[in-house]
Write a protein that holds these residues in place. Sequence first.
Motif, PDB file in Angstrom:
ATOM      1  N   TRP A 322       0.822  -1.209   0.000  1.00 31.89           N
ATOM      2  CA  TRP A 322       0.000   0.000   0.000  1.00 31.89           C
ATOM      3  C   TRP A 322       0.856   1.260   0.000  1.00 31.89           C
ATOM      4  CZ3 TRP A 322      -0.328   3.787   3.839  1.00 31.89           C
ATOM      5  CH2 TRP A 322      -1.313   4.752   3.626  1.00 31.89           C
ATOM      6  N   SER A 323       1.911   1.267   0.790  1.00 27.19           N
ATOM      7  CA  SER A 323       2.783   2.443   0.883  1.00 27.19           C
ATOM      8  C   SER A 323       3.386   2.793  -0.467  1.00 27.19           C
ATOM      9  CB  SER A 323       3.905   2.197   1.900  1.00 27.19           C
ATOM     10  OG  SER A 323       3.388   2.054   3.199  1.00 27.19           O
ATOM     11  N   GLU A 324       3.849   1.782  -1.178  1.00 26.57           N
ATOM     12  CA  GLU A 324       4.449   2.020  -2.491  1.00 26.57           C
ATOM     13  C   GLU A 324       3.428   2.624  -3.459  1.00 26.57           C
ATOM     14  OE1 GLU A 324       6.713  -0.396  -6.116  1.00 26.57           O
ATOM     15  OE2 GLU A 324       6.013  -1.478  -4.337  1.00 26.57           O
ATOM     16  N   ALA A 325       2.219   2.043  -3.475  1.00 24.28           N
ATOM     17  CA  ALA A 325       1.183   2.534  -4.393  1.00 24.28           C
ATOM     18  C   ALA A 325       0.704   3.929  -4.005  1.00 24.28           C
ATOM     19  CB  ALA A 325       0.007   1.563  -4.414  1.00 24.28           C
ATOM     20  N   CYS A 326       0.545   4.155  -2.700  1.00 27.06           N
ATOM     21  CA  CYS A 326       0.008   5.431  -2.240  1.00 27.06           C
ATOM     22  C   CYS A 326       1.012   6.565  -2.409  1.00 27.06           C
ATOM     23  CB  CYS A 326      -0.422   5.315  -0.786  1.00 27.06           C
ATOM     24  SG  CYS A 326      -1.560   6.615  -0.279  1.00 27.06           S
ATOM     25  N   ASP A 327       2.268   6.303  -2.127  1.00 22.32           N
ATOM     26  CA  ASP A 327       3.285   7.345  -2.239  1.00 22.32           C
ATOM     27  C   ASP A 327       3.498   7.808  -3.675  1.00 22.32           C
ATOM     28  OD1 ASP A 327       3.700   7.474   0.474  1.00 22.32           O
ATOM     29  OD2 ASP A 327       5.462   6.179   0.485  1.00 22.32           O
ATOM     30  N   LYS A 328       3.127   6.978  -4.635  1.00 23.94           N
ATOM     31  CA  LYS A 328       3.245   7.373  -6.040  1.00 23.94           C
ATOM     32  C   LYS A 328       2.273   8.495  -6.401  1.00 23.94           C
ATOM     33  CE  LYS A 328       4.976   3.021  -7.977  1.00 23.94           C
ATOM     34  NZ  LYS A 328       4.667   1.859  -8.871  1.00 23.94           N
ATOM     35  N   VAL A 329       1.121   8.513  -5.742  1.00 28.61           N
ATOM     36  CA  VAL A 329       0.111   9.534  -6.058  1.00 28.61           C
ATOM     37  C   VAL A 329      -0.001  10.592  -4.962  1.00 28.61           C
ATOM     38  CG1 VAL A 329      -1.230   7.915  -7.442  1.00 28.61           C
ATOM     39  CG2 VAL A 329      -1.777   8.188  -5.024  1.00 28.61           C
ATOM     40  N   ASN A 330       0.567  10.305  -3.793  1.00 27.68           N
ATOM     41  CA  ASN A 330       0.455  11.190  -2.644  1.00 27.68           C
ATOM     42  C   ASN A 330       1.748  11.033  -1.840  1.00 27.68           C
ATOM     43  OD1 ASN A 330      -0.176  12.534  -0.294  1.00 27.68           O
ATOM     44  ND2 ASN A 330      -1.949  11.277   0.230  1.00 27.68           N
ATOM     45  N   ASP A 331       2.724  11.889  -2.098  1.00 27.11           N
ATOM     46  CA  ASP A 331       4.077  11.662  -1.587  1.00 27.11           C
ATOM     47  C   ASP A 331       4.196  11.669  -0.066  1.00 27.11           C
ATOM     48  OD1 ASP A 331       3.708  14.352  -1.201  1.00 27.11           O
ATOM     49  OD2 ASP A 331       5.450  15.008  -2.342  1.00 27.11           O
ATOM     50  N   LYS A 332       3.186  12.170   0.648  1.00 22.07           N
ATOM     51  CA  LYS A 332       3.234  12.186   2.109  1.00 22.07           C
ATOM     52  C   LYS A 332       2.360  11.094   2.728  1.00 22.07           C
ATOM     53  CE  LYS A 332       4.089  17.161   2.208  1.00 22.07           C
ATOM     54  NZ  LYS A 332       3.584  18.491   2.658  1.00 22.07           N
ATOM     55  N   CYS A 333       1.899  10.175   1.888  1.00 21.47           N
ATOM     56  CA  CYS A 333       0.903   9.201   2.304  1.00 21.47           C
ATOM     57  C   CYS A 333       1.402   8.273   3.413  1.00 21.47           C
ATOM     58  CB  CYS A 333       0.463   8.386   1.085  1.00 21.47           C
ATOM     59  SG  CYS A 333      -0.961   7.337   1.377  1.00 21.47           S
ATOM     60  N   SER A 334       2.444   7.505   3.147  1.00 23.04           N
ATOM     61  CA  SER A 334       2.898   6.536   4.140  1.00 23.04           C
ATOM     62  C   SER A 334       3.483   7.215   5.369  1.00 23.04           C
ATOM     63  CB  SER A 334       3.917   5.575   3.532  1.00 23.04           C
ATOM     64  OG  SER A 334       5.084   6.259   3.108  1.00 23.04           O
ATOM     65  N   ALA A 335       4.078   8.395   5.190  1.00 22.14           N
ATOM     66  CA  ALA A 335       4.610   9.134   6.343  1.00 22.14           C
ATOM     67  C   ALA A 335       3.477   9.553   7.273  1.00 22.14           C
ATOM     68  CB  ALA A 335       5.389  10.366   5.860  1.00 22.14           C
ATOM     69  N   ALA A 336       2.369   9.997   6.692  1.00 25.11           N
ATOM     70  CA  ALA A 336       1.204  10.375   7.497  1.00 25.11           C
ATOM     71  C   ALA A 336       0.636   9.156   8.208  1.00 25.11           C
ATOM     72  CB  ALA A 336       0.140  11.029   6.611  1.00 25.11           C
ATOM     73  N   TRP A 337       0.580   8.018   7.516  1.00 25.62           N
ATOM     74  CA  TRP A 337       0.069   6.771   8.107  1.00 25.62           C
ATOM     75  C   TRP A 337       0.899   6.391   9.327  1.00 25.62           C
ATOM     76  CZ3 TRP A 337       1.197   1.943   9.720  1.00 25.62           C
ATOM     77  CH2 TRP A 337       0.176   0.986   9.741  1.00 25.62           C
ATOM     78  N   LYS A 338       2.211   6.430   9.187  1.00 21.61           N
ATOM     79  CA  LYS A 338       3.090   6.042  10.289  1.00 21.61           C
ATOM     80  C   LYS A 338       2.965   7.010  11.466  1.00 21.61           C
ATOM     81  CE  LYS A 338       6.370   3.702   7.252  1.00 21.61           C
ATOM     82  NZ  LYS A 338       7.678   3.773   6.578  1.00 21.61           N
ATOM     83  N   GLN A 339       2.665   8.255  11.174  1.00 23.42           N
ATOM     84  CA  GLN A 339       2.540   9.253  12.224  1.00 23.42           C
ATOM     85  C   GLN A 339       1.253   9.108  13.010  1.00 23.42           C
ATOM     86  OE1 GLN A 339       2.658  13.298  10.821  1.00 23.42           O
ATOM     87  NE2 GLN A 339       2.517  14.172  12.866  1.00 23.42           N
ATOM     88  N   VAL A 340       0.109   8.847  12.320  1.00 19.53           N
ATOM     89  CA  VAL A 340      -1.180   8.862  13.020  1.00 19.53           C
ATOM     90  C   VAL A 340      -1.735   7.472  13.320  1.00 19.53           C
ATOM     91  CG1 VAL A 340      -1.771  11.136  12.095  1.00 19.53           C
ATOM     92  CG2 VAL A 340      -2.551   9.091  10.889  1.00 19.53           C
ATOM     93  N   ILE A 341      -1.521   6.506  12.422  1.00 15.62           N
ATOM     94  CA  ILE A 341      -2.056   5.155  12.644  1.00 15.62           C
ATOM     95  C   ILE A 341      -1.023   4.267  13.330  1.00 15.62           C
ATOM     96  CG2 ILE A 341      -2.840   3.033  11.517  1.00 15.62           C
ATOM     97  CD1 ILE A 341      -4.307   4.681   9.484  1.00 15.62           C
ATOM     98  N   GLY A 342       0.239   4.427  12.998  1.00 12.25           N
ATOM     99  CA  GLY A 342       1.295   3.600  13.580  1.00 12.25           C
ATOM    100  C   GLY A 342       1.210   3.476  15.093  1.00 12.25           C
ATOM    101  N   PRO A 343       1.099   4.609  15.822  1.00 13.16           N
ATOM    102  CA  PRO A 343       1.026   4.520  17.286  1.00 13.16           C
ATOM    103  C   PRO A 343      -0.216   3.785  17.801  1.00 13.16           C
ATOM    104  CG  PRO A 343       1.636   6.744  16.599  1.00 13.16           C
ATOM    105  CD  PRO A 343       1.226   6.000  15.364  1.00 13.16           C
ATOM    106  N   VAL A 344      -1.297   3.843  17.043  1.00 16.94           N
ATOM    107  CA  VAL A 344      -2.550   3.186  17.460  1.00 16.94           C
ATOM    108  C   VAL A 344      -2.391   1.674  17.490  1.00 16.94           C
ATOM    109  CG1 VAL A 344      -4.984   2.791  16.853  1.00 16.94           C
ATOM    110  CG2 VAL A 344      -4.001   5.074  16.624  1.00 16.94           C
ATOM    111  N   VAL A 345      -1.613   1.146  16.524  1.00 16.50           N
ATOM    112  CA  VAL A 345      -1.474  -0.312  16.399  1.00 16.50           C
ATOM    113  C   VAL A 345      -0.072  -0.804  16.755  1.00 16.50           C
ATOM    114  CG1 VAL A 345      -3.321  -0.511  14.699  1.00 16.50           C
ATOM    115  CG2 VAL A 345      -0.981  -0.056  13.914  1.00 16.50           C
ATOM    116  N   GLY A 346       0.757   0.094  17.271  1.00 17.95           N
ATOM    117  CA  GLY A 346       2.086  -0.307  17.714  1.00 17.95           C
ATOM    118  C   GLY A 346       3.075  -0.562  16.598  1.00 17.95           C
ATOM    119  N   LEU A 347       2.924   0.183  15.480  1.00 17.99           N
ATOM    120  CA  LEU A 347       3.850   0.045  14.364  1.00 17.99           C
ATOM    121  C   LEU A 347       4.569   1.370  14.134  1.00 17.99           C
ATOM    122  CD1 LEU A 347       1.739  -1.947  11.756  1.00 17.99           C
ATOM    123  CD2 LEU A 347       3.718  -2.777  13.015  1.00 17.99           C
TER     124      LEU A 347
END
Length: 348
Positions: A322-347
Motif C-alpha cells: 500500500w505504501s508504495e502505491a500510495c506514495d506514487k500519487v500522494n508523496d506524504k501518504c505513508s509518512a502520514a500513516w506512520k505518524q497517526v495510525i502507527g502509534p494506534v497499532v504499535g507500528l
Amino acid sequence: MKPLRLSHLVTAAAFALAGLAAHAEPVKLRVAGNLVAAGLLQQQREQPFFESFTKTTGLPIEMDYKPMDVLGVKDADGLRIIRSGLFDIVMLRLASVSRDDPTLLGPDIVGLSTDYDTARKVFDAWREPLDQRLQAKHNAKLLAAYPFGPQILFCKPAISGLADLKGKKVRVSDQSLAKFVEGLGGIPVSLSFGETQQALERGVTDCAITGPASANSGGWPEVTTHTLPLGFQVHYNAFAINLAKWNALPPEQRTKLAEAFRKFEADAWTYSRELWDDAARCNVGKDPCRIGKKFALKEVPVSAADRKVVADAVRTVSLPLWSEACDKVNDKCSAAWKQVIGPVVGLK
C-alpha cells in the motif's frame, strides 16, 4: 402623512426578509447511496436517515436519495462521480474507490482493522488525513463513515484453515487482499458483491470474503459449506459531499449538517456490530438468531497460527504494498500513516 421612522423601516425589512426565508425553496442535494445489495445497514439505517433528513434536522435541505445499484452507478466510480458534481453526496466504498486513490485504503489494509474496537481507533486517526485528501484532490469533504465489520471467509469446498486456500480461487475486493491471498497460494478473483453468490454456485470461485451480515442477506450460505470467522479487513463506507455544495451552504447549516452526520455515523457503527454478531450466529445455525436468516454452515475453528498470519500481513504484505502505491500519487501518504495510525497499532 408622517414620514416613517428609520426603526420602522428596519423592522419592516426584517419581517420581509423573514417571510422570504420562510418561503424560500429548500436546497436539494442528490445522493448516490449504498447498494441495496448491502443489506440491512442500507435499508434500516442509511436510507431512513436521508429520507427523513429535513424532518429530523429542521434544515431546509432535501435529500434526493437513491442507491447506486438503482441508479446504475458502479461503486468503484464514487470518486469520479463526486468530483464531477454529478451527485452532491456520494457513498464511497473505500476498498473499491482506492483503485483511483490508494490514500482511501489507509485504515483498511489487510491485517490492520480486524475487529470493531481497533477499526474505530484506526479510522478516527485517519479521518483528518482522509478529509484533507478528499478536499485537495477530489473536490469533496468527508461527512461520515461506518464499517460493514470484519470480513471473513466463506468457502464451498471443505477447509480447515488458511493453508487450504492454496490453489483455490478466492473472491477479493482490493489489491491488498489480492496480494495476501496470493501469498497463501490462492488465486485472487476480483468480483463485485452482486456477482459473487452466482460465482460461488457455479464454481467460478471456490471461496469469497465478506462480512457475515452481507453474506447472510446475499444468500452466500446457500451456496457455501464452511466459514472461517477470522477478520481480514472491516470494509469502511464513507459519505462525502461535493466541496462546492458544502461551501455554498451557510455556516450554521454546515454545522448542523455535520452534526447530523456524526449522529448517523455513531448509530451506524452500533447497528453494524449488532448485525455482525447476529449474522455470525445465524450463518452457522446458532441462537439467538433474531435478525438474519438461519443457515447451517460449518464454523472452522480459528487457529493461533492463522491469527498470526493475518496479523503479520500488515508488516510483510499489505503496508509495504500500500505504501508504495500510495506514495506514487500522494508523496506524504505513508509518512502520514506512520505518524497517526502507527502509534494506534504499535507500528513504526
